[in-house]
Design a protein around this motif. Structure first.
Motif, PDB file in Angstrom:
ATOM      1  N   LEU A   1       4.366   9.298 -10.295  1.00  0.00           N
ATOM      2  CA  LEU A   1       3.648   9.503 -11.552  1.00  0.00           C
ATOM      3  C   LEU A   1       3.046  10.900 -11.632  1.00  0.00           C
ATOM      4  O   LEU A   1       3.009  11.488 -12.711  1.00  0.00           O
ATOM      5  CB  LEU A   1       2.545   8.462 -11.703  1.00  0.00           C
TER       6      LEU A   1
ATOM      7  N   TYR B   1       0.833  -1.198   0.000  1.00  0.00           N
ATOM      8  CA  TYR B   1       0.000   0.000   0.000  1.00  0.00           C
ATOM      9  C   TYR B   1       0.873   1.257   0.000  1.00  0.00           C
ATOM     10  O   TYR B   1       0.638   2.190  -0.770  1.00  0.00           O
ATOM     11  CB  TYR B   1      -0.929  -0.009   1.215  1.00  0.00           C
TER      12      TYR B   1
ATOM     13  N   GLY C   1       4.436   5.376  -5.574  1.00  0.00           N
ATOM     14  CA  GLY C   1       4.425   5.311  -7.035  1.00  0.00           C
ATOM     15  C   GLY C   1       3.449   6.293  -7.640  1.00  0.00           C
ATOM     16  O   GLY C   1       3.714   6.894  -8.681  1.00  0.00           O
ATOM     17  N   LYS C   2       2.328   6.490  -6.987  1.00  0.00           N
ATOM     18  CA  LYS C   2       1.343   7.459  -7.466  1.00  0.00           C
ATOM     19  C   LYS C   2       1.903   8.877  -7.404  1.00  0.00           C
ATOM     20  O   LYS C   2       1.686   9.687  -8.312  1.00  0.00           O
ATOM     21  CB  LYS C   2       0.074   7.336  -6.621  1.00  0.00           C
TER      22      LYS C   2
ATOM     23  N   GLY D   1      -2.148   6.102 -15.786  1.00  0.00           N
ATOM     24  CA  GLY D   1      -1.334   5.361 -14.822  1.00  0.00           C
ATOM     25  C   GLY D   1      -1.668   5.740 -13.396  1.00  0.00           C
ATOM     26  O   GLY D   1      -1.777   4.878 -12.512  1.00  0.00           O
ATOM     27  N   GLN D   2      -1.840   7.039 -13.148  1.00  0.00           N
ATOM     28  CA  GLN D   2      -2.222   7.500 -11.810  1.00  0.00           C
ATOM     29  C   GLN D   2      -3.576   6.930 -11.400  1.00  0.00           C
ATOM     30  O   GLN D   2      -3.778   6.556 -10.245  1.00  0.00           O
ATOM     31  CB  GLN D   2      -2.304   9.018 -11.769  1.00  0.00           C
TER      32      GLN D   2
ATOM     33  N   LEU E   1      -5.687   0.668  -7.314  1.00  0.00           N
ATOM     34  CA  LEU E   1      -4.933  -0.330  -6.556  1.00  0.00           C
ATOM     35  C   LEU E   1      -4.748   0.108  -5.108  1.00  0.00           C
ATOM     36  O   LEU E   1      -4.881  -0.699  -4.178  1.00  0.00           O
ATOM     37  CB  LEU E   1      -3.575  -0.568  -7.228  1.00  0.00           C
ATOM     38  N   GLN E   2      -4.486   1.383  -4.896  1.00  0.00           N
ATOM     39  CA  GLN E   2      -4.315   1.906  -3.542  1.00  0.00           C
ATOM     40  C   GLN E   2      -5.612   1.775  -2.743  1.00  0.00           C
ATOM     41  O   GLN E   2      -5.600   1.379  -1.573  1.00  0.00           O
ATOM     42  CB  GLN E   2      -3.871   3.363  -3.592  1.00  0.00           C
TER      43      GLN E   2
ATOM     44  N   VAL F   1       2.616   1.677  -3.396  1.00  0.00           N
ATOM     45  CA  VAL F   1       1.693   2.188  -4.421  1.00  0.00           C
ATOM     46  C   VAL F   1       1.451   3.676  -4.206  1.00  0.00           C
ATOM     47  O   VAL F   1       1.403   4.458  -5.160  1.00  0.00           O
ATOM     48  CB  VAL F   1       0.371   1.389  -4.401  1.00  0.00           C
ATOM     49  N   LYS F   2       1.327   4.082  -2.951  1.00  0.00           N
ATOM     50  CA  LYS F   2       1.132   5.503  -2.648  1.00  0.00           C
ATOM     51  C   LYS F   2       2.322   6.323  -3.146  1.00  0.00           C
ATOM     52  O   LYS F   2       2.152   7.399  -3.725  1.00  0.00           O
ATOM     53  CB  LYS F   2       0.939   5.671  -1.137  1.00  0.00           C
TER      54      LYS F   2
ATOM     55  N   PHE G   1      -3.080   3.329 -10.404  1.00  0.00           N
ATOM     56  CA  PHE G   1      -2.433   3.288  -9.096  1.00  0.00           C
ATOM     57  C   PHE G   1      -3.429   3.645  -7.996  1.00  0.00           C
ATOM     58  O   PHE G   1      -3.406   3.067  -6.907  1.00  0.00           O
ATOM     59  CB  PHE G   1      -1.229   4.242  -9.045  1.00  0.00           C
ATOM     60  N   HIS G   2      -4.314   4.611  -8.276  1.00  0.00           N
ATOM     61  CA  HIS G   2      -5.307   5.012  -7.279  1.00  0.00           C
ATOM     62  C   HIS G   2      -6.261   3.858  -6.975  1.00  0.00           C
ATOM     63  O   HIS G   2      -6.580   3.597  -5.805  1.00  0.00           O
ATOM     64  CB  HIS G   2      -6.084   6.235  -7.766  1.00  0.00           C
TER      65      HIS G   2
END
Length: 118
Positions: free
Chosen positions: A29, A19, A25-26, A78-79, A85-86, A22-23, A82-83
């Motif tokens: 991006l 988590y 990575g967002k 992509g964002q 997934l988060q 991913v945060k 990622f959101h």
């Protein structure tokens, strides 16, 4: 069983670390998307091809309002992924914590701490 509990705590710990990853990575991006935006946010600047694009067919593609306007759009896609997934990971960890098991709760806290630190 004790082995099942240890495995559950480790899974929650890893989900919490993921988590936090991913945060992060967002956020990376978002920075790249902001750098990819043209200096002017006019409609023409967003729909015109980039300076390096030499293919005239690609220029026609970008002028069509129903197609993605440029590189910044793909960063936004992509964002968005990622959101999603988060949010999914966050709710999974929250549901595990809502089991009111102290070991699961500690696994989530330690995983979040490790994820943020890394």
């Amino acid at each position: 069983s004790p082995a099942g509990m240890v495995l559950s705590v480790l899974v929650i710990l890893l989900l919490s670390v993921l988590y936090e990853a991913v945060k992060m990575g967002k956020a990376v991006l978002l920075r790249r998307a902001l750098l990819a935006l043209p200096r002017s946010l006019s409609h023409e600047a967003l729909t015109e091809p980039q300076e390096g694009d030499s293919d005239p067919a690609q220029g026609r593609y970008h002028r069509d309002p129903w197609h993605p306007p440029g590189r910044w759009f793909w960063f936004h896609v992509g964002q968005t992924l990622f959101h999603v997934l988060q949010v999914v990971l966050g709710y999974m960890v929250m549901l595990a914590v809502m089991s009111y098991n102290a070991w699961i709760f500690l696994g989530a806290i330690v995983g979040s701490t490790l994820g943020y630190f890394m």
